[in-house]
Structure formats: C-alpha cells, structure tokens
Design a protein around this motif. Structure first.
Motif, PDB file in Angstrom:
ATOM      1  N   GLN A   1       0.810  -1.211   0.000  1.00 52.40           N
ATOM      2  CA  GLN A   1       0.000   0.000   0.000  1.00 52.40           C
ATOM      3  C   GLN A   1       0.849   1.269   0.000  1.00 52.40           C
TER       4      GLN A   1
ATOM      5  N   GLU B   1       0.913   4.134  -6.683  1.00 51.20           N
ATOM      6  CA  GLU B   1      -0.106   3.470  -7.493  1.00 51.20           C
ATOM      7  C   GLU B   1       0.130   3.653  -8.986  1.00 51.20           C
TER       8      GLU B   1
ATOM      9  N   ARG C   1       5.211  -2.790  -8.252  1.00 55.43           N
ATOM     10  CA  ARG C   1       4.719  -2.543  -6.893  1.00 55.43           C
ATOM     11  C   ARG C   1       4.953  -3.757  -5.995  1.00 55.43           C
TER      12      ARG C   1
ATOM     13  N   HIS D   1      -5.901  -7.325  -5.980  1.00 54.23           N
ATOM     14  CA  HIS D   1      -5.688  -5.995  -6.558  1.00 54.23           C
ATOM     15  C   HIS D   1      -6.328  -5.895  -7.940  1.00 54.23           C
TER      16      HIS D   1
ATOM     17  N   GLU E   1      -9.310  -3.378  -9.256  1.00 56.05           N
ATOM     18  CA  GLU E   1      -9.184  -2.572 -10.471  1.00 56.05           C
ATOM     19  C   GLU E   1     -10.342  -2.835 -11.436  1.00 56.05           C
TER      20      GLU E   1
END
Length: 134
Positions: A15, A19, A26, A90, A94
C-alpha cells in the motif's frame, strides 16, 4: 499469530508503493522492503522452536519439531501464495468487482456509498450511551 504479522507487513509495504507503477513493480518493491523483516522473524521463530525440540519432554519436543517446520512452510507460502492472492485481489479491485461475489460488478454509485450507516450500526449494537448515563 505467526504468519499473520507477515501478511500485515507485506500488505502495508504494498500500500505504500506508488499506485502509478506497474503491478509487478509494486509487488517487487513491496517484497524488497518486506522480505528481510519477515525472513528474520521466520528464522528466529524457526530457531526458537528448533531449540525447544531438544527438550527432554517428548510432547514438547514433538510439538517444537512440528512448529519449526510449520514456520518454514508458512514463510514459503507467504512469499508465494499470499503474494499471488494479493495480486489477484488488486486486479479484482481494479476491475471493480465485489469482495465475495467476484462475478458481480460494482457501479460508481455503489462504490462511493458508505458500507455501514449510523442507523445500521445503531440497529446492530444499540444507540451509544452518553457519558453521564454510565
């Protein structure tokens, strides 16, 4: 619990990444930052249980051997399976899919709606008491 703290560290580091980066980058950055701390905790837990396996009490010795190997297996699963599930979740977010029913999409208006209203909370737990009533 053993392993749960590792998940918190991994998710927290994920986190904290930007982003705007690709998902693979990531995850790589998150594991780069979280990998060593979870390795240290797993190794120290493994060594502690391995030392406990030298106990003269058969039950404690057997438990410690089992727990030591479970720690190593848990570390392996944290670095492989949990990361895969994190990436999968994730991608679900999305794609604007629901938590439990991933086949159902979420509209923009539902996404902005609070999940729990004050009325719903009061219905479940009762109205909050005032300080002078306590």
């Amino acid at each position: 619990g053993i392993g749960v703290d590792d998940m918190y560290v991994i998710v927290n580091q994920f986190q904290l990444t930007k982003e705007s980066l690709d998902l693979e980058d990531r995850v790589g950055i998150a594991m780069k930052n979280a990998g060593i701390p979870i390795l240290y905790t797993s190794v120290t837990d493994f060594i502690a249980f391995l030392l406990g396996s030298t106990s003269s009490l058969k039950g404690i010795s057997s438990f410690c051997v089992y727990a030591a190997w479970a720690i190593l297996f848990d570390f392996f699963l944290q670095c492989t399976m949990f990361i895969a599930i994190l990436v999968w979740d994730h991608r679900r977010k999305e794609a604007k899919k629901m938590d439990c029913c991933i086949c159902i999409g979420v509209t923009e208006s539902e996404e902005e709606k609070p999940r729990f209203s004050r009325a719903m909370t009061e219905e479940m737990f009762g109205k909050p008491k005032k300080a002078e009533d306590l």
